[in-house]
Design a protein around this motif. Structure first.
Motif, short mmCIF file in Angstrom:
data_model
loop_
_atom_site.label_atom_id
_atom_site.label_comp_id
_atom_site.label_asym_id
_atom_site.label_seq_id
_atom_site.Cartn_x
_atom_site.Cartn_y
_atom_site.Cartn_z
N ALA A 1 0.82 -1.21 0.00
CA ALA A 1 0.00 0.00 0.00
C ALA A 1 0.85 1.26 0.00
CB ALA A 1 -0.92 0.01 1.22
N VAL A 2 2.15 1.13 0.28
CA VAL A 2 3.05 2.28 0.33
C VAL A 2 3.84 2.34 -0.97
CG1 VAL A 2 4.99 3.34 1.53
CG2 VAL A 2 3.22 2.15 2.84
N ARG A 3 3.75 3.47 -1.68
CA ARG A 3 4.51 3.66 -2.93
C ARG A 3 5.52 4.78 -2.70
NH1 ARG A 3 -0.51 2.38 -4.25
NH2 ARG A 3 -1.28 4.52 -4.27
N ILE B 1 -9.23 -3.39 -8.41
CA ILE B 1 -9.14 -3.07 -6.98
C ILE B 1 -7.69 -3.26 -6.52
CG2 ILE B 1 -9.95 -3.66 -4.67
CD1 ILE B 1 -12.50 -4.74 -5.97
N PHE B 2 -7.16 -2.28 -5.79
CA PHE B 2 -5.77 -2.37 -5.35
C PHE B 2 -5.60 -1.58 -4.05
CE2 PHE B 2 -6.07 1.64 -7.36
CZ PHE B 2 -5.06 2.44 -6.85
N PRO B 3 -4.55 -1.88 -3.23
CA PRO B 3 -4.29 -1.12 -2.00
C PRO B 3 -3.80 0.29 -2.36
CG PRO B 3 -2.55 -2.72 -2.37
CD PRO B 3 -3.59 -3.00 -3.40
N ALA B 4 -4.61 1.30 -2.01
CA ALA B 4 -4.31 2.67 -2.44
C ALA B 4 -3.32 3.38 -1.52
CB ALA B 4 -5.59 3.48 -2.53
N TYR B 5 -3.48 3.17 -0.19
CA TYR B 5 -2.59 3.83 0.76
C TYR B 5 -2.66 3.11 2.09
CZ TYR B 5 -6.79 6.11 2.60
OH TYR B 5 -8.02 6.35 3.14
N TRP B 6 -1.74 3.46 2.98
CA TRP B 6 -1.66 2.84 4.31
C TRP B 6 -2.21 3.82 5.34
CZ3 TRP B 6 -0.81 -1.93 6.08
CH2 TRP B 6 -0.59 -2.08 7.43
N ASN C 1 -3.78 1.15 11.13
CA ASN C 1 -2.74 0.12 10.95
C ASN C 1 -3.19 -0.91 9.91
OD1 ASN C 1 -0.21 -1.01 11.47
ND2 ASN C 1 -1.04 -2.43 12.97
N THR C 2 -3.68 -0.40 8.79
CA THR C 2 -4.14 -1.30 7.74
C THR C 2 -4.09 -0.59 6.39
OG1 THR C 2 -5.93 -2.76 7.07
CG2 THR C 2 -6.56 -0.63 7.93
N ALA C 3 -4.08 -1.39 5.33
CA ALA C 3 -4.12 -0.83 3.98
C ALA C 3 -5.57 -0.49 3.62
CB ALA C 3 -3.55 -1.82 2.99
N VAL C 4 -5.74 0.62 2.91
CA VAL C 4 -7.05 1.06 2.45
C VAL C 4 -7.10 0.87 0.93
CG1 VAL C 4 -8.67 2.97 2.28
CG2 VAL C 4 -7.25 2.72 4.32
N GLU C 5 -8.12 0.17 0.47
CA GLU C 5 -8.21 -0.14 -0.96
C GLU C 5 -8.99 0.93 -1.73
OE1 GLU C 5 -9.98 -4.01 -0.91
OE2 GLU C 5 -8.02 -5.02 -0.91
#
Length: 683
Positions: A49-51, A137-142, A147-151
């Motif tokens: 989720a972190v880029r 659908i993909f993990p957009a950010y943390w 304490n979780t990824a947001v899709e």
């Protein structure tokens, strides 16, 4: 689960591409193009989720969608498309910028984007055109708080006869670390170090050095480590001598690191800042070093190194001489340079040392100590000044000579009895003093001078020892047992040899009563602290009665029990909380406060008022009723101690119930505190 489905989709596409590739090798077989449509994108960060990326590094995107008619990527002006293949571990990728470096849009399925400016919200635009609707659908950010990824979901939108997907991908691009110091005097005046060749400071002076690398206005490199290095000024770093190294790690990355550095070496030095962003899973190490050009010239202090303040003798036969500045470690003996005298008679010095931080000289007189009886005599210390190569400050100033400086003689403080003398649960009598006792003085004659009377009769003492948990307490054990009904006293006539750590003698004291150990069945809840409902509840009180814990009148602690009006009742929680043994006698005691507002002639005498205390003994209730008027009128407006005895007729577990018993309808207010129920130990 959604990421797992995306992986399956990617595998399916790969299998489809392989099938098409294999089929095309057979020129005689025609396979019509598939009509399957599916949006799917991979990138450097994978399923994370972190880029993250960094300046001069690159980040890759690949459109692996099925059924896409066209793909386009748009990048910021401060970034460039690279042409692969690109080798790993390069520090700069300028040689791989595409031929048209100004082009900021690409129709390639796979693009590699290099960044030239840090920005925590760098945007890369994706646009795909499809014949049918689809989504990804993909993990957009943390989300750090959760304490979780947001899709997020990339969805196509119908535009005329096409389906178009657009999405802005956000990348956290880190700048390159730029070491940026600020130097200030203690009064917060800033030193212009870029235009100042030399600063002269006194030995021991301090200056403030602040690392601004993490708070620069146009740099988001976010270094997390600061290293200050103070070194000599040789051009070749290998020849430089480090006189200070201090490393700090940021907890909050976007805050400055402030250090106060002390100039504790003579000479000329420069201070170097190394700011570092440590290597992570996604980022390479980024480090920058800035050697402040200003030379800091450290010179000795001008005031002399002298003896200051009072010279004291300690309880360990040591004379302490306080100095105006710290001195270096003593490399050889200087005891022959000092003299300690009592009325002109020289004492034998065992050794001379310095204390741990170098602010005092410690002259040891173990072999020939100054005595308490020397107090009032001329007791002095002198130094001849001839050990200047040994006794000197860190900036090489020698200790000045001094002659016949008075010594304050240590006179032991008498050891005084303090507090109550208590009996412990194991029948040990504990006597507390105001100083710690020296265990070496508790020999075979430790009992000398002590007397213990039990009910007026002298009892022999088996031992006197130091308490295992408190060195200010002496434990006295008798040869015979003692009981809580005994009247015990302890006295000391001062003839013994017990002393404190500081050699003070235990002072005589007259007979002092011993507070007996009471095994209170009510433990610590008989004083009505806490909240009504914790250990006590109101029982079936009469109409209008009040039962509450209050601070209005208190015998001990912070609260007492208040009971008013018609038949108030208090009960302890649990029907079997108290245990009694058949044949034993128990004492119940408490403190009672009757305000002067209670009028005894208003129904109290006729009702034979008292406090009824119920117990469940066996299968029936039993009660003890201490009467108000058993010994004349009770006292008012003061706390009065009340005690009663009872002997249960059977071994049983019981609850407890308390209820005043004036005549029904009588108005009154009463207070109770410090209830105890304990076995009466009869000698």
């Amino acid at each position: 689960m959604k990421n797992y489905k995306n992986i399956l989709k990617s595998l399916f596409l790969l299998l489809l591409m392989l099938t098409i590739s294999v089929s095309c090798n057979n020129d005689d077989e025609y396979i019509p193009p598939g009509s399957f449509t599916d949006l799917s994108i991979t990138m450097t960060s994978g399923a994370a989720a972190v880029r993250e990326a960094e300046v001069n590094g690159f980040f890759s995107f690949s459109d692996i969608s099925a059924g896409a008619q066209s793909t386009s990527w748009t990048i910021p002006d401060t970034s460039f498309f690279l042409e692969g293949p690109i080798p790993n571990n390069l520090t700069n990728h300028d040689d791989y910028i595409i031929e048209d470096a100004n082009r900021k849009s690409s129709g390639e399925k796979t693009v590699h984007v290099m960044f030239k400016k840090g920005n925590s919200d760098t945007k890369i635009k994706y646009r795909g055109v499809f014949l049918d609707s689809t989504s990804f659908i993909f993990p957009a950010y943390w989300d750090a708080d959760l304490n979780t990824a947001v899709e997020d979901t990339i969805k196509t939108v119908r535009v005329n006869d096409k389906w178009v997907a657009e999405y802005w991908f956000s990348i956290d691009v880190y700048d390159t670390v730029l070491a940026t110091p600020q130097v200030r005097y203690l009064d917060e005046t800033i030193l212009d170090h870029t235009n100042t060749n030399t600063v002269t400071v006194n030995f021991g002076d301090k200056m403030i050095f602040e690392d601004l690398s993490g708070v620069l206005a146009d740099n988001n490199a976010r270094p997390n480590t600061t290293l200050w290095r103070m070194h000599s000024i040789e051009e070749n770093e290998e020849d430089q001598e480090n006189v200070l190294r201090r490393t700090s790690t940021r907890v909050e990355l976007e805050e400055p690191v402030i250090d106060t550095l002390t100039f504790s070496e003579l000479g000329e030095f420069r201070v170097e800042l190394t700011a570092t962003r440590e290597r992570t899973e996604n980022l390479k190490i980024s480090q920058d070093i800035y050697d402040i050009p200003t030379i800091f010239k450290v010179v000795p202090l001008t005031d002399p190194l002298t003896q200051i303040g009072n010279v004291l003798e300690t309880d360990m036969n040591v004379v302490e001489v306080t100095l105006s500045h710290k001195i270096i470690e003593l490399e050889s003996s200087v005891l022959n340079n000092f003299k300690v005298e009592v009325d002109g008679v020289e004492k034998t010095i065992t050794s001379v040392a310095r204390n741990a931080n170098g602010t005092k000289l410690l002259i040891n007189l173990d072999d020939d100590p100054i005595l308490p009886t020397d107090d009032g005599k001329m007791v002095t210390v002198s130094y001849d000044g001839s050990a200047s190569d040994i006794l000197q400050s860190f900036d090489a100033r020698p200790l000045e000579a001094f002659t016949d400086v008075a010594i304050e003689v240590y006179v032991p403080t008498p050891v005084i009895l303090t507090g109550e003398i208590m009996e412990a649960e194991d029948e040990t009598i504990q006597v507390t003093f105001d100083q710690e006792i020296n265990p070496d003085t508790l020999g075979a004659n430790a009992t000398d001078g002590f007397e213990v009377l039990v009910n007026g009769i002298g009892f022999s003492i088996a031992s006197i020892s130091l308490n295992s948990s408190d060195a200010s307490i002496l434990d006295i054990v008798l040869n015979d047992p003692i009981y809580n009904s005994d009247a015990i006293t302890v006295s000391y006539d001062g003839s013994g040899s017990i002393q404190s750590i500081g050699e003070g003698a235990v002072q005589a004291f007259t007979a002092q009563s011993v507070t007996p150990f009471i095994n209170n069945l009510l433990e610590n809840y008989g004083s009505f602290e806490g909240t009504l409902g914790d250990n006590w509840i109101e029982g079936a009180s009469g109409t209008g009665a009040i039962v509450e814990f209050t601070t209005e009148q208190v015998h001990s602690g912070n609260q007492s029990l208040k009971m008013t009006n018609d038949k108030p009742r208090l009960e302890n929680i649990g029907a079997n909380t108290l245990s009694y043994e058949d044949g034993k006698t128990y004492i119940i005691s408490y403190w009672r406060y009757i305000p002067s507002t209670v009028v005894f002639d208003n129904g109290f005498r006729a009702g034979d008022a008292g406090l009824k205390i119920w117990f469940m003994l066996g299968t029936s209730n039993a009660a003890v009723t201490p009467r108000w008027f058993a010994n004349g009128d009770p006292v008012q407006d003061t706390w009065e101690y009340v005690e009663a005895e009872f002997t249960p007729g059977a071994t049983s577990n019981s609850g407890l119930r308390l209820q005043p018993v004036p005549t029904s309808g009588t108005e009154y207010t009463l207070y109770y505190d410090d209830f105890m129920i304990y076995e009466k130990e009869a000698r």
